[in-house]
Scaffold this motif. Structure first.
Motif, PDB file in Angstrom:
ATOM      1  N   ASN A   1       0.829  -1.216   0.000  1.00 32.22           N
ATOM      2  CA  ASN A   1       0.000   0.000   0.000  1.00 32.22           C
ATOM      3  C   ASN A   1       0.862   1.265   0.000  1.00 32.22           C
ATOM      4  OD1 ASN A   1       0.760  -0.689   2.624  1.00 32.22           O
ATOM      5  ND2 ASN A   1      -1.209  -0.124   3.556  1.00 32.22           N
ATOM      6  N   LEU A   2       1.972   1.241   0.710  1.00 31.28           N
ATOM      7  CA  LEU A   2       2.895   2.387   0.670  1.00 31.28           C
ATOM      8  C   LEU A   2       3.517   2.502  -0.722  1.00 31.28           C
ATOM      9  CD1 LEU A   2       4.603   4.667   1.894  1.00 31.28           C
ATOM     10  CD2 LEU A   2       6.099   2.913   2.895  1.00 31.28           C
ATOM     11  N   GLN A   3       3.893   1.370  -1.325  1.00 37.70           N
ATOM     12  CA  GLN A   3       4.467   1.392  -2.677  1.00 37.70           C
ATOM     13  C   GLN A   3       3.458   1.963  -3.682  1.00 37.70           C
ATOM     14  OE1 GLN A   3       4.854  -2.259  -4.861  1.00 37.70           O
ATOM     15  NE2 GLN A   3       6.851  -1.690  -5.711  1.00 37.70           N
ATOM     16  N   ASP A   4       2.186   1.543  -3.593  1.00 29.99           N
ATOM     17  CA  ASP A   4       1.160   2.074  -4.510  1.00 29.99           C
ATOM     18  C   ASP A   4       1.067   3.597  -4.382  1.00 29.99           C
ATOM     19  OD1 ASP A   4       0.560  -0.449  -5.445  1.00 29.99           O
ATOM     20  OD2 ASP A   4      -1.205  -0.725  -4.172  1.00 29.99           O
ATOM     21  N   GLU A   5       1.127   4.064  -3.146  1.00 27.57           N
ATOM     22  CA  GLU A   5       1.041   5.503  -2.869  1.00 27.57           C
ATOM     23  C   GLU A   5       2.241   6.260  -3.460  1.00 27.57           C
ATOM     24  OE1 GLU A   5      -1.583   6.682  -1.648  1.00 27.57           O
ATOM     25  OE2 GLU A   5      -0.954   8.729  -1.207  1.00 27.57           O
ATOM     26  N   VAL A   6       3.457   5.784  -3.223  1.00 24.33           N
ATOM     27  CA  VAL A   6       4.643   6.504  -3.738  1.00 24.33           C
ATOM     28  C   VAL A   6       4.731   6.401  -5.266  1.00 24.33           C
ATOM     29  CG1 VAL A   6       5.947   6.403  -1.584  1.00 24.33           C
ATOM     30  CG2 VAL A   6       6.317   4.599  -3.311  1.00 24.33           C
ATOM     31  N   LYS A   7       4.258   5.305  -5.832  1.00 22.73           N
ATOM     32  CA  LYS A   7       4.243   5.192  -7.297  1.00 22.73           C
ATOM     33  C   LYS A   7       3.352   6.280  -7.895  1.00 22.73           C
ATOM     34  CE  LYS A   7       3.717   0.930  -9.043  1.00 22.73           C
ATOM     35  NZ  LYS A   7       3.295  -0.513  -9.039  1.00 22.73           N
ATOM     36  N   LYS A   8       2.187   6.484  -7.294  1.00 25.94           N
ATOM     37  CA  LYS A   8       1.272   7.529  -7.776  1.00 25.94           C
ATOM     38  C   LYS A   8       1.916   8.913  -7.692  1.00 25.94           C
ATOM     39  CE  LYS A   8      -2.644   5.728  -5.746  1.00 25.94           C
ATOM     40  NZ  LYS A   8      -3.670   5.916  -4.727  1.00 25.94           N
ATOM     41  N   LYS A   9       2.673   9.144  -6.627  1.00 30.06           N
ATOM     42  CA  LYS A   9       3.261  10.470  -6.403  1.00 30.06           C
ATOM     43  C   LYS A   9       4.632  10.646  -7.059  1.00 30.06           C
ATOM     44  CE  LYS A   9       0.981  11.430  -1.967  1.00 30.06           C
ATOM     45  NZ  LYS A   9       1.135  11.310  -0.499  1.00 30.06           N
ATOM     46  N   GLY A  10       5.160   9.583  -7.690  1.00 26.35           N
ATOM     47  CA  GLY A  10       6.492   9.683  -8.295  1.00 26.35           C
ATOM     48  C   GLY A  10       7.604   9.763  -7.271  1.00 26.35           C
ATOM     49  N   LEU A  11       7.382   9.175  -6.105  1.00 23.45           N
ATOM     50  CA  LEU A  11       8.387   9.219  -5.025  1.00 23.45           C
ATOM     51  C   LEU A  11       9.189   7.916  -4.981  1.00 23.45           C
ATOM     52  CD1 LEU A  11       6.239  10.974  -2.258  1.00 23.45           C
ATOM     53  CD2 LEU A  11       8.173  11.929  -3.516  1.00 23.45           C
ATOM     54  N   PRO A  12      10.328   7.906  -4.262  1.00 28.75           N
ATOM     55  CA  PRO A  12      11.195   6.719  -4.217  1.00 28.75           C
ATOM     56  C   PRO A  12      10.517   5.512  -3.564  1.00 28.75           C
ATOM     57  CG  PRO A  12      12.308   8.646  -3.270  1.00 28.75           C
ATOM     58  CD  PRO A  12      10.895   9.037  -3.486  1.00 28.75           C
TER      59      PRO A  12
END
Ligand SMILES: [Mg+2]
Ligand SMILES: [Mg+2]
Ligand SMILES: [Mg+2]
Lengths: 229, 229
Positions: free
Chosen positions: B101-112
């Motif tokens: 769930n954290l990975q899905d979130e950072v993928k959406k935001k273009g974060l590491p």
């Protein structure tokens, strides 16, 4: 024998680099202001000592970002803000080189930043400065010149998330070990380097006293990765 | 004394993990198929040996991904596909735990991806298997069971980018060193772990001969990071 902290460039295992920790830098790249700190990892194979060469890979736009580095002395996890200071062995001056066009591309695609931040020679690094030499790490001047012209000139007082908060945040996710380096983010003024550029950075105290300098030359990388859109 | 390769869990400096290297896994997560390999870094502080506990941070959906690991023996940069095999000291069985769930979130935001992949205990790791014990690393069976039920069962023959190409790609960006670990991607069947789950993984040869096993129990992380949307 030197402690692992004093010889962190050779013995340290990780580099944890904070993104977007200065307001003016967030504005210059049109980025969103983070609600909590965020970080990425750089490999220790990216270190290059002062006096060395930073290699620009083929097709890459390589930006400089001058930053204050924290060298961990005592490892730990779930380090509180109150205890954070006791885990720092010293400081250093560093440049977080960034493949900006590759980073822009992976940000769009939701992919990792690791390649964009992790090329060989992408972490020019200064000397180990023992903690006792610095009275207030939030009152230091960070500057970077290219071919003698000033490009970055900021104060660590402008950090959005301060050092104890950074250590608390990182160590709530991953344990810190002696010799680990934390990069604390860059002030505004970032931009590209061209082959042949001569870069000079300085870390200075409140009275202008220079604590460390770091210089390197940009060159074209022979062979290796080539960026294509 | 053991070589740094044989004791890579203690002495190695980096973990380079390949994403999306099996077609069926790309489909199950609705991801795009990459044109060239891509990777992220995991910290070596995320290692946990077989028999240990994987801690699930508060608010995190933690997915298992069983993978074949390559342990680097001889370091180098710009390693050709022809020379790649000579840089491998051996193999290992690993799980690339992922805060989905954290990975899905950072993928959406273009974060590491570094936090989503880098929590303490997020890399359960097996034994060092010397290269001489494995005749064909692209003909191995990777399996993972939760509480006795099979969840992943794939063959390393299904890798999209094969081992020499992975080593060529990574080393064109960052130098590899003795003791570094490369994770080669996961086959399909990934999913979440719940506290109390017992996980058993195996690496087997073409005749079904077991080369290594790896087991661990999932528990709730006390304290530390909490994920909130
Ligand atoms: Mg930076
Ligand atoms: Mg990343
Ligand atoms: Mg994986």
């Amino acid at each position: 024998m030197q402690s692992a902290a004093a010889s962190f460039v050779r013995q340290g295992k990780k580099i944890v680099a904070i993104g977007r920790n200065y307001s003016e830098h967030i504005k210059e790249l049109n980025n969103a202001r983070p609600k909590e700190p965020f970080f990425f990892l750089k490999p220790t194979t990216s270190y290059v000592p002062s006096g060395g060469k930073v290699e620009i890979p083929r097709g890459i736009i390589a930006h400089y970002e001058v930053e204050l580095g924290l060298v961990i002395g005592k490892g730990g996890r779930d380090i509180s803000q109150e205890a954070a200071e006791s885990h720092i062995a010293g400081y250093t001056l560093a440049v977080d080189m960034t493949a900006r066009n590759l980073q822009d591309e992976v940000k769009k695609k939701g992919l990792p930043w690791s390649a964009a931040k992790g090329f060989d020679t992408f972490t020019p690094i200064g000397s180990f400065i023992p903690k006792s030499s610095i009275s207030d790490a939030h009152d230091l001047r960070l500057s970077l010149k290219i071919n003698g012209a000033i490009k970055q000139d900021g104060t660590t007082g402008d950090m959005i998330f301060r050092i104890p908060r950074l250590i608390e945040h990182i160590s709530s996710i991953m344990a810190l070990e002696e010799g680990d380096l934390i990069l604390t983010g860059t002030p505004s003024g970032v931009g590209p380097l061209a082959p042949g550029d001569n870069v000079e950075c300085a870390l200075a105290g409140p009275s202008g006293n220079v604590l460390d300098t770091l210089n390197f030359t940009a060159v074209s990388r022979e062979g290796g990765y080539q960026f294509k859109l």
